[in-house]
Design a protein around this motif. Sequence first.
Motif, PDB file in Angstrom:
ATOM      1  N   GLY A 224       0.820  -1.199   0.000  1.00  0.00           N
ATOM      2  CA  GLY A 224       0.000   0.000   0.000  1.00  0.00           C
ATOM      3  C   GLY A 224       0.852   1.246   0.000  1.00  0.00           C
ATOM      4  N   ASP A 225       0.192   2.383  -0.184  1.00  0.00           N
ATOM      5  CA  ASP A 225       0.902   3.659  -0.262  1.00  0.00           C
ATOM      6  C   ASP A 225       1.397   4.128   1.096  1.00  0.00           C
ATOM      7  N   ILE A 226       2.445   4.956   1.049  1.00  0.00           N
ATOM      8  CA  ILE A 226       2.981   5.640   2.226  1.00  0.00           C
ATOM      9  C   ILE A 226       2.664   7.120   2.048  1.00  0.00           C
ATOM     10  N   LEU A 227       1.706   7.621   2.783  1.00  0.00           N
ATOM     11  CA  LEU A 227       1.224   8.993   2.638  1.00  0.00           C
ATOM     12  C   LEU A 227       1.976   9.890   3.613  1.00  0.00           C
ATOM     13  N   VAL A 228       2.795  10.798   3.092  1.00  0.00           N
ATOM     14  CA  VAL A 228       3.566  11.725   3.931  1.00  0.00           C
ATOM     15  C   VAL A 228       2.848  13.078   3.903  1.00  0.00           C
ATOM     16  N   VAL A 229       2.137  13.390   4.956  1.00  0.00           N
ATOM     17  CA  VAL A 229       1.338  14.615   5.024  1.00  0.00           C
ATOM     18  C   VAL A 229       2.225  15.758   5.525  1.00  0.00           C
ATOM     19  N   GLY A 230       2.236  16.866   4.782  1.00  0.00           N
ATOM     20  CA  GLY A 230       3.218  17.907   5.042  1.00  0.00           C
ATOM     21  C   GLY A 230       4.553  17.504   4.452  1.00  0.00           C
ATOM     22  N   GLY A 231       4.491  16.732   3.358  1.00  0.00           N
ATOM     23  CA  GLY A 231       5.674  16.110   2.790  1.00  0.00           C
ATOM     24  C   GLY A 231       6.670  17.058   2.168  1.00  0.00           C
ATOM     25  N   TYR A 232       6.276  18.304   1.882  1.00  0.00           N
ATOM     26  CA  TYR A 232       7.228  19.259   1.306  1.00  0.00           C
ATOM     27  C   TYR A 232       7.758  20.238   2.348  1.00  0.00           C
ATOM     28  N   GLY A 233       7.442  20.019   3.632  1.00  0.00           N
ATOM     29  CA  GLY A 233       8.004  20.836   4.703  1.00  0.00           C
ATOM     30  C   GLY A 233       9.409  20.384   5.063  1.00  0.00           C
ATOM     31  N   GLN A 234      10.018  21.039   6.040  1.00  0.00           N
ATOM     32  CA  GLN A 234      11.392  20.738   6.425  1.00  0.00           C
ATOM     33  C   GLN A 234      11.564  19.279   6.833  1.00  0.00           C
ATOM     34  N   VAL A 235      10.667  18.775   7.671  1.00  0.00           N
ATOM     35  CA  VAL A 235      10.765  17.389   8.124  1.00  0.00           C
ATOM     36  C   VAL A 235      10.274  16.436   7.046  1.00  0.00           C
ATOM     37  N   GLY A 236       9.140  16.770   6.422  1.00  0.00           N
ATOM     38  CA  GLY A 236       8.552  15.900   5.414  1.00  0.00           C
ATOM     39  C   GLY A 236       9.491  15.603   4.262  1.00  0.00           C
ATOM     40  N   GLN A 237      10.236  16.601   3.818  1.00  0.00           N
ATOM     41  CA  GLN A 237      11.183  16.399   2.720  1.00  0.00           C
ATOM     42  C   GLN A 237      12.202  15.312   3.064  1.00  0.00           C
ATOM     43  N   GLU A 238      12.666  15.322   4.302  1.00  0.00           N
ATOM     44  CA  GLU A 238      13.643  14.325   4.715  1.00  0.00           C
ATOM     45  C   GLU A 238      13.019  12.934   4.736  1.00  0.00           C
ATOM     46  N   VAL A 239      11.785  12.836   5.220  1.00  0.00           N
ATOM     47  CA  VAL A 239      11.091  11.548   5.236  1.00  0.00           C
ATOM     48  C   VAL A 239      10.938  11.010   3.817  1.00  0.00           C
ATOM     49  N   VAL A 240      10.507  11.875   2.896  1.00  0.00           N
ATOM     50  CA  VAL A 240      10.325  11.476   1.502  1.00  0.00           C
ATOM     51  C   VAL A 240      11.658  11.056   0.885  1.00  0.00           C
ATOM     52  N   ARG A 241      12.699  11.820   1.144  1.00  0.00           N
ATOM     53  CA  ARG A 241      14.017  11.526   0.576  1.00  0.00           C
ATOM     54  C   ARG A 241      14.509  10.147   0.996  1.00  0.00           C
ATOM     55  N   ILE A 242      14.240   9.760   2.239  1.00  0.00           N
ATOM     56  CA  ILE A 242      14.720   8.476   2.753  1.00  0.00           C
ATOM     57  C   ILE A 242      13.839   7.316   2.291  1.00  0.00           C
ATOM     58  N   LEU A 243      12.525   7.503   2.337  1.00  0.00           N
ATOM     59  CA  LEU A 243      11.622   6.383   2.063  1.00  0.00           C
ATOM     60  C   LEU A 243      11.422   6.108   0.578  1.00  0.00           C
ATOM     61  N   ALA A 244      11.503   7.142  -0.267  1.00  0.00           N
ATOM     62  CA  ALA A 244      11.192   6.960  -1.693  1.00  0.00           C
ATOM     63  C   ALA A 244      12.053   5.887  -2.359  1.00  0.00           C
ATOM     64  N   PRO A 245      13.383   5.906  -2.225  1.00  0.00           N
ATOM     65  CA  PRO A 245      14.169   4.848  -2.873  1.00  0.00           C
ATOM     66  C   PRO A 245      14.016   3.486  -2.203  1.00  0.00           C
ATOM     67  N   ALA A 246      13.669   3.475  -0.919  1.00  0.00           N
ATOM     68  CA  ALA A 246      13.495   2.205  -0.209  1.00  0.00           C
ATOM     69  C   ALA A 246      12.182   1.529  -0.574  1.00  0.00           C
ATOM     70  N   PHE A 247      11.164   2.334  -0.922  1.00  0.00           N
ATOM     71  CA  PHE A 247       9.844   1.819  -1.273  1.00  0.00           C
ATOM     72  C   PHE A 247       9.391   2.471  -2.582  1.00  0.00           C
ATOM     73  N   PRO A 248      10.043   2.145  -3.695  1.00  0.00           N
ATOM     74  CA  PRO A 248       9.752   2.831  -4.969  1.00  0.00           C
ATOM     75  C   PRO A 248       8.301   2.668  -5.400  1.00  0.00           C
ATOM     76  N   GLY A 249       7.739   3.773  -5.872  1.00  0.00           N
ATOM     77  CA  GLY A 249       6.367   3.775  -6.366  1.00  0.00           C
ATOM     78  C   GLY A 249       5.307   3.827  -5.296  1.00  0.00           C
ATOM     79  N   ARG A 250       5.709   3.917  -4.036  1.00  0.00           N
ATOM     80  CA  ARG A 250       4.722   3.853  -2.945  1.00  0.00           C
ATOM     81  C   ARG A 250       4.579   5.164  -2.174  1.00  0.00           C
ATOM     82  N   VAL A 251       5.561   6.059  -2.244  1.00  0.00           N
ATOM     83  CA  VAL A 251       5.524   7.281  -1.434  1.00  0.00           C
ATOM     84  C   VAL A 251       4.682   8.347  -2.127  1.00  0.00           C
ATOM     85  N   VAL A 252       3.748   8.947  -1.357  1.00  0.00           N
ATOM     86  CA  VAL A 252       2.875  10.006  -1.852  1.00  0.00           C
ATOM     87  C   VAL A 252       3.142  11.263  -1.030  1.00  0.00           C
TER      88      VAL A 252
END
Length: 366
Positions: free
Chosen positions: A7-35
């Motif tokens: 299933g998808d990984i929904l990062v709410v506030g994903g373009y904020g200071q913290v959210g960007q870091e979460v997206v940067r780390i999880l996206a390559p680990a779970f390709p196609g799943r991070v939103v």
Amino acid sequence: MTERRAGDILVVGGYGQVGQEVVRILAPAFPGRVVVAGRSLDRAEALSRHTGAGTRARALDVTAPDAVAHLAGVALVVMCLDQQRPSFVEHCLRSGIDYVDVTASQASLAAFEQLSPLAARTGSTAVLSVGVAPGLTQVLAAQAVSSLDSVEQLDLFVQLGGGDTHGAAAIAWTLENLAAPFDVYRQGQLHRVHGFQEGQWVHFPGEARPRRAWRFNFPDQRTVARTLSVPTVSTWLCFDPPGLTTLAALSVRWGLGRLLRWPLFRRAMTWLALRAHAGSDACSVLAKAEGHIGGRPVTQMASLQGRREAAMTGRVAAEVARALLTAPRHGPGGVVHLERFVAPEPFLRRIAAAVPDARYEARAAA
């Protein structure tokens, strides 16, 4: 890595200071799943394009009546925004979706804790206090008390860099709580204190001299009093450079706290803090536990030092998300704080290994 949940990984506030870091780390680990989700679709799409790895963007306002519709196909939500009401969290848990939250709001944490029976019924898990403070402070506390037969007092210290980049919401929250009254546990009883009106010296490992830190309203001090059964707990805050700490303390003494109650003045100070940077981007946390081993008084310390508070928070959130997505589930779900979700020593070593220039240390005080 074996995935337990699809299933998808929904990062709410994903373009904020913290959210960007979460997206940067999880996206390559779970390709196609991070939103990447947030109110601004343009900003979410920009980060999605920059990140790649099949990352997608979504416009989402968690306060809107149709917010629940965006949970279809979601396995995990990482919340990087503060919320006024727990309705969105309740929808997640009712739908069996795992949930990670970085908020430092005491009111929000208390409201989310009340949803634990719901999460247990649906088999979902919500992990709270996921960040630096609350978060790493609590895991360090758990590590510091782990070798003691009994614990009398626990002090948590947080150092933030004046040269770091902090989000507007984080700055506004800090200013709002700078001189705020709040409760701490002393000998098992709640006592009212005020921010930056009582100081304590702290010597972070590797530094030439101790620093003066001041009481601050982080919720970790009330949480670990309950989760770790410690009768007396306090959290203390300082800044780098030390002169910034002194300026904050003097400002509170001169009445700045009263002015910060005015929203217009607080917005002006937030605007100024976003543009004025002084000092380093250091971020250090330390837990000092006083107790006994075999009847002998002992002080145990555990610390983690690194850089960029938002990056450290994002790394903690990403590690918790990874564990929820890959680790086998043992028993029913529920709502837990970070120190009850992770094994302290291995978790702290993983964070230290992943954060640039980070250093973890646990030892008995001299």
